[in-house]
Design a protein around this motif. Structure first.
Motif, PDB file in Angstrom:
ATOM      1  N   VAL A 254      28.279 -28.439  -5.154  1.00 50.92           N
ATOM      2  CA  VAL A 254      28.590 -28.137  -3.749  1.00 50.92           C
ATOM      3  C   VAL A 254      28.792 -26.645  -3.518  1.00 50.92           C
ATOM      4  N   GLY A 255      28.431 -25.847  -4.495  1.00 50.10           N
ATOM      5  CA  GLY A 255      28.509 -24.399  -4.335  1.00 50.10           C
ATOM      6  C   GLY A 255      29.843 -23.780  -4.682  1.00 50.10           C
ATOM      7  N   LYS A 256      30.735 -24.542  -5.317  1.00 53.52           N
ATOM      8  CA  LYS A 256      32.047 -24.020  -5.687  1.00 53.52           C
ATOM      9  C   LYS A 256      31.986 -23.418  -7.090  1.00 53.52           C
ATOM     10  N   PRO A 257      32.445 -22.162  -7.268  1.00 49.33           N
ATOM     11  CA  PRO A 257      32.409 -21.531  -8.595  1.00 49.33           C
ATOM     12  C   PRO A 257      33.353 -22.237  -9.570  1.00 49.33           C
ATOM     13  N   VAL A 258      32.851 -22.493 -10.756  1.00 42.84           N
ATOM     14  CA  VAL A 258      33.656 -23.095 -11.823  1.00 42.84           C
ATOM     15  C   VAL A 258      33.575 -22.180 -13.038  1.00 42.84           C
ATOM     16  N   SER A 259      34.713 -21.845 -13.622  1.00 45.11           N
ATOM     17  CA  SER A 259      34.725 -20.958 -14.781  1.00 45.11           C
ATOM     18  C   SER A 259      35.141 -21.711 -16.033  1.00 45.11           C
ATOM     19  N   LEU A 260      34.557 -21.313 -17.152  1.00 41.12           N
ATOM     20  CA  LEU A 260      34.965 -21.896 -18.435  1.00 41.12           C
ATOM     21  C   LEU A 260      36.417 -21.518 -18.728  1.00 41.12           C
ATOM     22  N   ALA A 261      36.811 -20.324 -18.327  1.00 43.31           N
ATOM     23  CA  ALA A 261      38.181 -19.858 -18.572  1.00 43.31           C
ATOM     24  C   ALA A 261      39.211 -20.783 -17.933  1.00 43.31           C
ATOM     25  N   ASP A 320      22.883 -41.500 -13.882  1.00 43.98           N
ATOM     26  CA  ASP A 320      23.465 -41.663 -15.215  1.00 43.98           C
ATOM     27  C   ASP A 320      24.982 -41.805 -15.192  1.00 43.98           C
ATOM     28  N   GLY A 321      25.580 -41.693 -14.003  1.00 41.37           N
ATOM     29  CA  GLY A 321      27.028 -41.880 -13.873  1.00 41.37           C
ATOM     30  C   GLY A 321      27.842 -40.833 -14.603  1.00 41.37           C
ATOM     31  N   LEU A 322      27.495 -39.568 -14.398  1.00 35.84           N
ATOM     32  CA  LEU A 322      28.133 -38.462 -15.128  1.00 35.84           C
ATOM     33  C   LEU A 322      29.266 -37.874 -14.297  1.00 35.84           C
ATOM     34  N   ALA A 323      30.485 -38.345 -14.560  1.00 39.07           N
ATOM     35  CA  ALA A 323      31.622 -38.037 -13.693  1.00 39.07           C
ATOM     36  C   ALA A 323      32.427 -36.826 -14.133  1.00 39.07           C
ATOM     37  N   TRP A 324      31.786 -35.857 -14.759  1.00 43.99           N
ATOM     38  CA  TRP A 324      32.497 -34.654 -15.172  1.00 43.99           C
ATOM     39  C   TRP A 324      31.969 -33.437 -14.415  1.00 43.99           C
ATOM     40  N   ILE A 325      32.251 -32.243 -14.920  1.00 44.67           N
ATOM     41  CA  ILE A 325      31.886 -31.009 -14.219  1.00 44.67           C
ATOM     42  C   ILE A 325      30.411 -30.675 -14.456  1.00 44.67           C
ATOM     43  N   HIS A 326      29.722 -30.333 -13.360  1.00 41.30           N
ATOM     44  CA  HIS A 326      28.309 -29.961 -13.452  1.00 41.30           C
ATOM     45  C   HIS A 326      28.083 -28.632 -12.738  1.00 41.30           C
TER      46      HIS A 326
END
Length: 377
Positions: A254-261, A320-326
């Motif tokens: 949805v365009g929201k930045p996600v960081s590994l940190a 595939d029902g992948l309910a984690w972070i993408h």
């Protein structure tokens, strides 16, 4: 001030206009095909992907555009109107290099039997492939022929299958050795960079690759392919087990930045995949199971997609029902995170502990399950 701006725009206009002027054409004549026959092309120019399509009229078609340097293309010919997907994966397909040239492609019946004229780059690529023993596609075709020489009984025999496979693997190794030698002996050739990039693979032997890369012409190292190979060489050191995982930030669906940190404190699987990757999709049910088993114990997955079509990416996630972070920048093989981690094949993964250290590289299936059980149980 306004006059100055107008003058600057006037001076810049010829430069901007020339950048858009087509500097290559690919003109084809394949038999006497007409609609619904279609020609499709996808090509990479300095890291940027392009695609086009055109209907054949009396066997003729033409593609034109602008390239900044040498480009690598896949062209598919759909003879019967089955669509691009069918043409690419089961039809009449060729792969080739071209440059700022006026190229003609002619054949009585198919692209696979076509003759190229007017392309110095294509001729150089053919000479290069002859030196190294052929393209991967040619070697794959050869191993299929080799296998089919056997009787039906032999084709069911594991010893026969193993012998065919060993010959194929030896041919691949011979080709790789010749690629390294070509790159070393032709440091000013564009195909030296092509050879070294392919031969280096995903798990780069830095001691072997770095000296050859350093000797390449400066302009070759400045290309997108050169920069990507430099990143891959560097990634070999920074993504090894025991190293701190390279940090990145990328947008989710949805365009929201996600960081590994932001995931520090959790055990994180950084998973590289794509909707079109069969082995990736085959592993997804296992990832779903592991995620559901350990998510409440501090396990997280961040999947980095190498897709370039958003709809296909999202469809695969849902199916595939992948309910984690993408996350994805939808740049395909030019994914910034993929290049940071030196990923040149999928699936690829890096297991990161709660402190941000890489504790597993390329784990999937039972090895991944075992490692997660050790951590959480």
């Amino acid at each position: 001030m306004k006059i100055t701006k107008l003058i600057l725009l006037a001076l810049l206009f010829p430069i901007l206009a020339s950048a858009q002027t087509p500097n290559f054409s690919l003109t084809g004549k394949i038999g006497n095909l007409n609609k619904p026959a279609m020609a499709y092309i996808d090509y990479m120019d300095n890291g940027v992907g392009h695609e086009d399509s055109v209907a054949l009229v009396n066997g003729s078609f033409k593609f034109s555009g602008y390239v900044s340097g040498n480009a690598y293309a896949r062209m598919a010919l759909d003879h019967t109107g089955g669509g691009k997907g069918r043409a690419v994966y089961t039809g009449d397909v060729i792969y080739f290099y071209f440059g700022k040239e006026q190229v003609t492609i002619t054949s009585k019946d198919s692209l696979q039997n076509a003759v190229f004229a007017g392309s110095k780059v294509y001729d150089e690529s053919e000479a290069y492939n002859k030196v190294i023993g052929g393209t991967i596609m040619a070697l794959t075709k050869a191993v299929n022929i080799d296998f089919n020489r056997g009787t039906p009984e032999q084709q069911k025999d594991t010893a026969y299958i193993k012998a065919v496979d060993q010959r194929y693997r030896q041919n691949i190794q011979n080709r790789t050795d010749k690629q390294f030698l070509f790159a070393k002996n032709h440091p000013n050739s564009y195909f030296a960079l092509v050879a070294l990039s392919e031969a280096a693979g995903s798990k780069v032997d830095v001691a072997k690759v770095q000296p050859i890369f350093n000797a390449l012409a400066k302009e070759l190292k400045a290309t997108d392919m050169g920069r990507e190979l430099a990143q891959r060489i560097e990634a070999n050191g920074i993504t090894a087990v025991g190293k701190t995982a390279p940090l990145f930030t990328q947008n989710d669906a949805v365009g929201k930045p996600v960081s590994l940190a932001s995931l520090k404190g959790k055990v994180v699987l950084v998973e590289f995949w794509a909707s079109w990757c069969g082995p990736c999709r085959a592993e997804n049910p296992n990832l779903v199971k592991q995620y559901n088993t350990y998510k409440d114990k501090g396990f997280e997955i961040i999947s980095v997609s190498l897709d370039n079509v958003k709809e296909r990416w999202l469809e695969a996630i849902e199916k595939d029902g992948l309910a984690w972070i993408h996350v994805s920048d939808l740049k395909g093989w030019n994914s910034e995170v993929g290049r940071l981690y030196g990923v040149r094949a999928v699936p690829a993964s890096f297991l990161v502990d709660a402190q941000g250290k890489i504790i597993g590289n390329g784990l999937r299936g039972e090895p991944l399950n075992k490692k997660l059980a050790e951590i959480f149980n």
